[in-house]
Design a protein around this motif. Structure first.
Motif, PDB file in Angstrom:
ATOM      1  N   THR A   1      12.642 -69.418  56.802  1.00 13.25           N
ATOM      2  CA  THR A   1      11.950 -68.475  55.931  1.00 13.25           C
ATOM      3  C   THR A   1      12.881 -68.010  54.803  1.00 13.25           C
ATOM      4  N   HIS A   2      14.105 -67.678  55.136  1.00 14.51           N
ATOM      5  CA  HIS A   2      15.082 -67.239  54.129  1.00 14.51           C
ATOM      6  C   HIS A   2      15.322 -68.346  53.103  1.00 14.51           C
ATOM      7  N   LEU A   3      15.494 -69.580  53.568  1.00 12.65           N
ATOM      8  CA  LEU A   3      15.749 -70.679  52.644  1.00 12.65           C
ATOM      9  C   LEU A   3      14.565 -70.900  51.706  1.00 12.65           C
ATOM     10  N   GLN A   4      13.357 -70.759  52.217  1.00 11.04           N
ATOM     11  CA  GLN A   4      12.164 -70.942  51.399  1.00 11.04           C
ATOM     12  C   GLN A   4      12.058 -69.819  50.358  1.00 11.04           C
ATOM     13  N   GLU A   5      12.406 -68.605  50.749  1.00 13.53           N
ATOM     14  CA  GLU A   5      12.316 -67.468  49.826  1.00 13.53           C
ATOM     15  C   GLU A   5      13.379 -67.522  48.732  1.00 13.53           C
TER      16      GLU A   5
END
Length: 106
Positions: free
Chosen positions: A100-104
């Motif tokens: 999720t962090h990488l996508q954001e």
């Protein structure tokens, strides 16, 4: 494809070090990512990460129950510090949060 490196260590340097490594490897494989996990156990460092491993890493996971040797290798990388028990019991959930962090931030 996301590439992850990890270093697992626990205060006693026995079972949980290796259980955490196995859990992380299994969860990474389930995501279709790649990884290399270094263990710092009672018998010393095994599967030692080399410069190329670190350079290729998108994310570094370090267990935080005991100081991991050689942390300076990861300067400038996204570092996630987790308890060894979280690595053993919740590796998939940890990777979901990382994803999720990488996508954001992409």
């Amino acid at each position: 494809m996301t590439h992850l490196v990890a270093v697992t260590a626990c205060p006693s340097g026995v079972a949980h070090t290796y259980m955490a490594a196995e859990a992380i490897e299994h969860a990474v494989k389930a995501k279709g990512w790649t990884c290399k996990v270094e263990t710092q156990g009672s018998i010393g460092i095994e599967n030692e990460l080399i410069k190329d491993d670190v350079a290729a890493a998108d994310v570094v996971i370090l267990t935080k129950d005991i100081d991991v040797q050689g942390q300076e290798r990861f300067e400038g990388k996204l570092i996630v510090r987790i308890g060894v028990s979280d690595a053993v019991k919740r590796a998939a959930a940890v990777l979901d949060k990382i994803e999720t962090h990488l996508q954001e931030t992409a």
